[in-house]
Each structure stands twice: as C-alpha cells, then as structure tokens.
Enzyme design. Sequence first.
Site, PDB file in Angstrom:
ATOM      1  N   ASP A 181       0.806  -1.054   0.141  1.00  0.00           N
ATOM      2  CA  ASP A 181      -0.044   0.084  -0.007  1.00  0.00           C
ATOM      3  C   ASP A 181       0.824   1.120   0.076  1.00  0.00           C
ATOM      4  O   ASP A 181       1.920   1.076   0.390  1.00  0.00           O
ATOM      5  CB  ASP A 181      -1.056   0.052   1.147  1.00  0.00           C
ATOM      6  N   SER A 182       0.210   2.467  -0.471  1.00  0.00           N
ATOM      7  CA  SER A 182       0.937   3.557  -0.260  1.00  0.00           C
ATOM      8  C   SER A 182       1.466   4.166   1.142  1.00  0.00           C
ATOM      9  O   SER A 182       2.094   4.866   1.408  1.00  0.00           O
ATOM     10  CB  SER A 182       0.261   4.629  -0.932  1.00  0.00           C
ATOM     11  N   HIS A 237      -8.509   4.533   2.700  1.00  0.00           N
ATOM     12  CA  HIS A 237      -8.966   5.351   3.734  1.00  0.00           C
ATOM     13  C   HIS A 237     -10.504   5.588   4.368  1.00  0.00           C
ATOM     14  O   HIS A 237     -10.941   5.679   5.484  1.00  0.00           O
ATOM     15  CB  HIS A 237      -8.348   6.572   4.064  1.00  0.00           C
ATOM     16  N   CYS A 259     -11.002   3.716  -1.995  1.00  0.00           N
ATOM     17  CA  CYS A 259     -10.077   4.254  -1.324  1.00  0.00           C
ATOM     18  C   CYS A 259      -9.764   3.690  -0.005  1.00  0.00           C
ATOM     19  O   CYS A 259     -10.660   3.396   0.731  1.00  0.00           O
ATOM     20  CB  CYS A 259      -9.830   5.850  -1.020  1.00  0.00           C
ATOM     21  N   CYS A 300      -3.711  -0.723  -2.212  1.00  0.00           N
ATOM     22  CA  CYS A 300      -4.132   0.782  -2.593  1.00  0.00           C
ATOM     23  C   CYS A 300      -4.837   0.844  -3.792  1.00  0.00           C
ATOM     24  O   CYS A 300      -4.185   0.313  -5.060  1.00  0.00           O
ATOM     25  CB  CYS A 300      -2.854   1.380  -2.830  1.00  0.00           C
ATOM     26  N   GLU A 313      -6.406  11.269   8.145  1.00  0.00           N
ATOM     27  CA  GLU A 313      -4.850  11.040   8.758  1.00  0.00           C
ATOM     28  C   GLU A 313      -4.911  12.148   9.781  1.00  0.00           C
ATOM     29  O   GLU A 313      -3.931  12.093  10.385  1.00  0.00           O
ATOM     30  CB  GLU A 313      -4.004  11.345   7.508  1.00  0.00           C
TER      31      GLU A 313
HETATM   32  N1  I24 Z   1      -4.590   7.140   9.596  1.00  0.00           N
HETATM   33  C1  I24 Z   1      -3.566   6.882   8.693  1.00  0.00           C
HETATM   34  N2  I24 Z   1      -2.353   7.478   8.390  1.00  0.00           N
HETATM   35  C2  I24 Z   1      -1.999   8.219   9.318  1.00  0.00           C
HETATM   36  C3  I24 Z   1      -3.972   7.959  10.673  1.00  0.00           C
HETATM   37  C4  I24 Z   1      -2.802   8.609  10.563  1.00  0.00           C
HETATM   38  N3  I24 Z   1      -2.470   9.442  11.595  1.00  0.00           N
HETATM   39  C5  I24 Z   1      -3.588   9.234  12.171  1.00  0.00           C
HETATM   40  N4  I24 Z   1      -4.384   8.418  11.860  1.00  0.00           N
HETATM   41  N5  I24 Z   1      -0.622   8.845   9.248  1.00  0.00           N
HETATM   42  O1  I24 Z   1      -4.180   6.437   7.751  1.00  0.00           O
HETATM   43  C6  I24 Z   1       0.048   8.441   7.978  1.00  0.00           C
HETATM   44  C7  I24 Z   1       1.041   9.879   7.761  1.00  0.00           C
HETATM   45  N6  I24 Z   1       1.707  10.047   8.631  1.00  0.00           N
HETATM   46  C8  I24 Z   1       2.878   9.024   8.511  1.00  0.00           C
HETATM   47  C9  I24 Z   1       4.226   9.316   9.342  1.00  0.00           C
HETATM   48  O2  I24 Z   1       4.472  10.706   9.252  1.00  0.00           O
HETATM   49  C10 I24 Z   1       3.425  11.483   9.615  1.00  0.00           C
HETATM   50  C11 I24 Z   1       2.533  11.381   8.696  1.00  0.00           C
HETATM   51  C12 I24 Z   1      -5.315   5.665   7.857  1.00  0.00           C
HETATM   52  C13 I24 Z   1      -5.166   4.251   8.602  1.00  0.00           C
HETATM   53  C14 I24 Z   1      -6.373   3.253   8.521  1.00  0.00           C
HETATM   54  C15 I24 Z   1      -6.110   2.092   8.993  1.00  0.00           C
HETATM   55  C16 I24 Z   1      -5.898   8.135  12.078  1.00  0.00           C
HETATM   56  C17 I24 Z   1      -5.986   6.842  12.842  1.00  0.00           C
HETATM   57  C18 I24 Z   1      -5.336   6.316  13.919  1.00  0.00           C
HETATM   58  C19 I24 Z   1      -5.540   5.022  14.459  1.00  0.00           C
HETATM   59  C20 I24 Z   1      -6.274   4.118  13.481  1.00  0.00           C
HETATM   60  C21 I24 Z   1      -6.967   4.404  12.247  1.00  0.00           C
HETATM   61  C22 I24 Z   1      -6.726   5.772  11.927  1.00  0.00           C
HETATM   62  F1  I24 Z   1      -4.539   7.280  14.583  1.00  0.00           F
HETATM   63  F2  I24 Z   1      -7.363   6.170  10.885  1.00  0.00           F
HETATM   64  N1  DGL Z   2      -4.083   4.119  -0.461  1.00  0.00           N
HETATM   65  C1  DGL Z   2      -4.651   5.273  -1.291  1.00  0.00           C
HETATM   66  C2  DGL Z   2      -5.911   4.718  -2.155  1.00  0.00           C
HETATM   67  O1  DGL Z   2      -6.359   3.643  -1.787  1.00  0.00           O
HETATM   68  C3  DGL Z   2      -4.999   6.370  -0.522  1.00  0.00           C
HETATM   69  C4  DGL Z   2      -3.729   7.125  -0.101  1.00  0.00           C
HETATM   70  C5  DGL Z   2      -2.875   7.745  -0.925  1.00  0.00           C
HETATM   71  O2  DGL Z   2      -3.391   8.770  -1.694  1.00  0.00           O
HETATM   72  O3  DGL Z   2      -1.829   7.282  -0.903  1.00  0.00           O
HETATM   73  O4  DGL Z   2      -6.017   5.053  -3.150  1.00  0.00           O
END
Ligand code: I24
Ligand code: DGL
Length: 272
Positions: free
Chosen positions: A9-10, A185, A183, A72, A151
């Site tokens: 995944d991305s 998310h 997607c 992804c 996020e």
């Molecule tokens: N959810 C995702 N990615 C994140 C996040 C999240 N931060 C909080 N939550 N961060 O994806 C990725 C980007 N970061 C990477 C490291 O450097 C800084 C930036 C969605 C995941 C779905 C399984 C919210 C969150 C969480 C716990 C569980 C689920 C969720 F904190 F969405």
């Molecule tokens: N994983 C990507 C998707 O399902 C969402 C996050 C991204 O843009 O990389 O399209």
Amino acid sequence: MEQPIGVIDSGIGGLTVAKEIMRQLPHEKILYLGDTARCPYGPRTGEEVKKFTWQLTNFLLSKNIKMLVIACNTATAVALEEIRQELSIPVLGVIYPGAISALKVTENYKIGVIGTEGTIKSKAYEIALRSINGSVSVSGLACPKFVPLVESGEYDGPVARRVVAETLATLTNKELDTLILGCTHYPLLESIIKKTMGNAVKVISSGEETAREVSSILYYKGLLTNNSTIPEHEYYTTGSSRIFSRIASQWLGKKMLNVQTVRIESKTESLL
Ligand code: I24
Ligand code: DGL
C-alpha cells in the site's frame, strides 16, 4: 503452502484490507509493506505511482511471497495489469473485487465511485464495472480532502461531517443506489458517508470482497496454508516504524507488532 501473502500500500490505509484478510484467513501469514514516506499516491502522476508500486512489489518478491495483494486503489488503478503480466504468482488488486461487490447489490445499475484523484482519473472502476456489465451507469468523484481528513484523526467529528457532506453533494441527485468506497481510508468515514447519502444507497468497501477473493484464489490454486497456529505477521514501512506501529496497533487492536523500516528504492537509482 507455508509462504506468506504479500500486501502493499502507499501507507497505512491498506491495513483496512490486511485486517479483513487476517479475519477471514487467520492462519495465513501476511507481510505488509506501506510506503509511508511517499504517501499519498493519490495526487501523483500515473508514471510515478507505477514506478513506486514496482519498487514495493520487488521488495516483497525478495521475501518469497506466494501471492501479492495491491491494497491501494490508486496503485491498482495504474499498475495492476502490468505487474500481473510480469509475475508468476497470483496478483490481486482492490478494484475488480469492489466492482463485483457493487454489481451484486445494485438494483438500478446506477453506481457511484469515490476515490483519490489518481483512481478517478484512471477510470479503472468504470472500466471494471462496464467490462462485467455493459449497461451500468457509473458516476466517479475524486475526494482529495478525505485522506488528509482521516490522517488528521478528525474522521468522526463535525468537521468530517461537513467536509463529507460538501464533497458528496454532487452525487446526491444522481439516483445512485450503490456507492463504492474506492480508497483504503474511506471505511473510516463509512458511517458519515452513509448518513450523508441516505438509507437508499448501499455502501461498498472493496477490502472485504478483496479478502474473499484472496481465499478463493489460494483455495483454487492449492496455496492455502496447512498451519493451524496464529502466525506473526511482518510489517515494513519506508517511514518511521514508531508512527506506523502506533497507528497500526490501534487499528488492528494488537499491543505489539513486528515493524521494520526499510529502503526500497533500487540501488542504481539512489546513486543518481
Ligand atoms: N491514519 C492513517 N495514516 C496516518 C492516521 C494517521 N494518523 C492518524 N490517523 N498517518 O491512515 C500517516 C501519515 N503520517 C505518516 C508518518 O509521518 C507523519 C504522517 C489510515 C489508517 C487506516 C487503517 C488516524 C487513525 C489512527 C488509528 C487508527 C486509524 C486511523 F490514529 F485512521
Ligand atoms: N491508499 C490510497 C488509495 O487507496 C489512498 C492514500 C494515498 O493517496 O496514497 O487510493
């Protein structure tokens, strides 16, 4: 067959798919690789996403996986066909399973698809849906605000409700009876999306059907594991293993995860 299933995944969002595979196939070992350092893929060019997806694929191939799942949507949209043609193991994306699910439940054949800019621009869902049923009508909508919203952790409050309602407004007068969450998310926004779209619209998460498809493929190819133990999955990230670990353990409901940071760019390219 004791080899693991590879999931790429991305970033971290593909865990929505991995979690479903773990639930349906609890004895299968999973190697998950998330390109957190270069996430999001959604706004990137197709060429770039294709190149990154190949790098993720090659890393897991070196770990001797028996099957590859591209969790992804954006990567599936642009790279699945090419990768499937080149590999000798089964390769599954999330788009075809999502399309099948939608066609199972739609009654009026008016289907909406929401996803990143890359996924919607590719028309990959429309192509998959129409290749199965030529008379379906498909409305695609890019929702570039949704990934940052999830996020930010704000996927359940008033801000999320407003952003979702404003973004989906253009879909509400199209008589859709089915909406595909195209997607990784979006399952986190599912209850808000359902409220916005109303009871008449069935909401499909591609991840669930993808996990069912993983079972079928492994079964038909005789690749299911004989293991009766619970395996320790391995998680790889191109970014911080601490941040990955924190979000992933919360999402999967597990205290300790085996997470490692890895470099996946090819050696020749990192010299350029
Ligand atoms: N959810 C995702 N990615 C994140 C996040 C999240 N931060 C909080 N939550 N961060 O994806 C990725 C980007 N970061 C990477 C490291 O450097 C800084 C930036 C969605 C995941 C779905 C399984 C919210 C969150 C969480 C716990 C569980 C689920 C969720 F904190 F969405
Ligand atoms: N994983 C990507 C998707 O399902 C969402 C996050 C991204 O843009 O990389 O399209």
